[in-house]
Design an enzyme around this catalytic site. Structure first.
Site, short mmCIF file in Angstrom:
data_model
loop_
_atom_site.label_atom_id
_atom_site.label_comp_id
_atom_site.label_asym_id
_atom_site.label_seq_id
_atom_site.Cartn_x
_atom_site.Cartn_y
_atom_site.Cartn_z
N HIS A 313 3.12 9.01 63.07
CA HIS A 313 3.74 8.90 61.74
C HIS A 313 5.23 9.13 61.88
CE1 HIS A 313 4.61 9.70 57.47
NE2 HIS A 313 3.47 9.11 57.21
N ASP A 370 -3.70 6.68 57.23
CA ASP A 370 -3.99 5.26 57.13
C ASP A 370 -5.21 4.88 57.97
OD1 ASP A 370 -1.79 4.57 55.43
OD2 ASP A 370 -0.49 4.85 57.16
#
Length: 444
Positions: A313, A370
């Site tokens: 991330h 995600d």
């Protein structure tokens, strides 16, 4: 640049061409520090250059605190873990927008208001019919949300608190209906109207999967899992789509227009489309018929055309706290449903392989939200092209909260980034008959 102390306040010293300038240092409630450069250009004639705004704070905010190094995410001081385990999506929405969790009376009024605004104007049904059958749902919901401003023109007055509150409730109420209608449009099924006897997430599932010829009742555990997914996406500080809301809203455009712009920003594969990219990656592995280990090795190869989606991330340099939460829910729902899906099997293998591989562990490339949200959405029967739409529903309260905070700020200004110009210097105009071919344009 140096730091100095003047009395109890701290400043940074910037030296340009031998002249020293004092810039205030702003300290947040969590001891985050920023150098206040709002008078930099007027004082020095210089601007800062920061492509992607990765080091630029465009505002101060009371809404969300994010510490990527420690894996912390809090909304208005409340840990994301507590909100997911003990609260509901609409409670979280109220918290983000108004600053505190609602009491029982406030919560009942808020939920009732939203429930009674779930219908959309019947004329909007004709707008849906104008879209091609294969239109992406994000294109539809962005257009439809902007269209709402034509039906509720009183929303243009952003200074009217009562109208603003009604607009907020309309958006939270109507976006699931618009999203479900967009899905039904894509699969050729009749629209299912909202059911005001149901809670928010159960109602959304019914509008997505119900049909007029059969009764439909959402599984409580699946509705709770969806509610949790929406909470996890509710706000994430000054990301691309949130910054879009603030930038568009700073022109005093109405809230529907600002949210429509945010939906378009979210559509991108580097933002809200990331969970869709995860499923597309899993499909590629499945279609290739290869073992997961092959793609783990390809992910390490800088020259390969394969990227391991859903890992790592930009902000979190530790495990994404949202991923920890949704992984537990994902495991529980998959076990209960007993689903048999080759892509889900590949996802579990990929997770296990990456978490034990030193390359990914050393670089802290852990599965992010995600990765798991895509798996869970698929398990719930939500098609890949609807993933980003679900993300938009979840992120909506955060967008609204950020917009509201901005318009109420006493120092609000229209967003207007600067630039450093690198183009041609002044040159004379050449008449058309005397110009040669443009060097940047090929004749072919």
């Amino acid at each position: 640049m140096q730091e100095s102390t003047q009395g109890e306040s701290k400043t940074a010293q910037l030296i340009i061409d031998g002249t020293t300038y004092e810039l205030p240092i702003v300290v947040g409630s969590e001891n985050e520090r920023g150098i206040d450069i709002r008078n930099l250009r007027s004082a020095t004639g210089c601007i800062t250059l920061d492509p992607g705004y990765g080091n630029t704070g465009a505002c101060t905010s009371d809404i969300t605190f994010l510490n990527g190094e420690k894996g912390i995410l809090r909304h208005r001081g409340y840990a994301i873990e507590d909100l997911c385990e003990q609260g509901t999506f609409l409670e979280t929405a109220y918290l983000l927008i108004y600053g505190d969790l609602p009491d029982e009376t406030q919560n009942e009024e808020f939920v009732t208001d939203i429930t009674r605004h779930t219908l959309i104007h019947e004329n909007l049904r004709h707008v849906f019919q104008g879209f091609p059958l294969k239109a992406h749902p994000m294109a539809i919901i962005s257009s439809m949300v902007c269209s709402l401003s034509a039906f509720y023109q009183e929303s243009y007055d952003w200074g009217d608190t009562q109208n603003t509150d009604i607009t907020i409730r309309r958006l939270i109420a109507k976006l699931p209906t618009i999203a479900a209608f967009a899905f039904k449009k894509s699969c050729g099924q009749p629209f299912i109207y909202p059911d005001n006897s149901l809670r928010y997430s159960a109602n959304l599932l019914k509008m997505l999967f119900g049909v007029p010829c059969e009764s439909y009742e959402a599984d409580p555990d699946e509705a709770a899992a969806l509610d949790q997914l929406l909470i996890l996406h509710a706000d994430h500080e000054q990301n691309c789509s949130t910054s879009t809301v603030r930038l568009v809203g700073s022109s005093r455009a109405n809230l529907y227009a600002a949210i429509s712009a945010a939906i378009s920003a979210l559509w991108g594969p580097l933002h809200g489309g990331a969970n869709q990219a995860v499923l597309e990656m899993l499909q590629r592995i499945h279609d290739d018929g290869s073992k997961v280990e092959k793609y783990v090795e390809l992910a390490k190869d800088k020259d390969a055309d394969f990227r391991l989606m859903g890992f790592g991330h930009r902000v979190y340099k530790n495990f994404d706290p949202r991923a920890r939460i949704i992984k537990k829910t994902c495991d529980r729902i998959l076990e209960k449903m007993g689903v048999s899906d080759p892509l889900l099997d590949i996802a579990m293998e990929l997770e296990e392989a990456a978490l034990r591989d030193e390359y990914f562990v050393e670089r802290k490339l852990y599965p992010n939200v995600d990765f798991y949200s895509g798996i869970l959405y698929r398990a719930l029967g939500i098609p890949t092209e609807m993933f980003t739409v679900m993300f938009a529903i979840g992120r909506l309260p955060g967008w609204i909260a950020q917009w509201r905070e901005m318009i109420l700020a006493p120092d609000m200004r229209i967003g207007r980034p600067r630039q450093i110009y690198n183009g041609p210097v002044a040159r004379p105009f050449v008449p058309l008959a005397k110009r040669g071919p443009c060097p940047a344009r090929s004749a072919g």
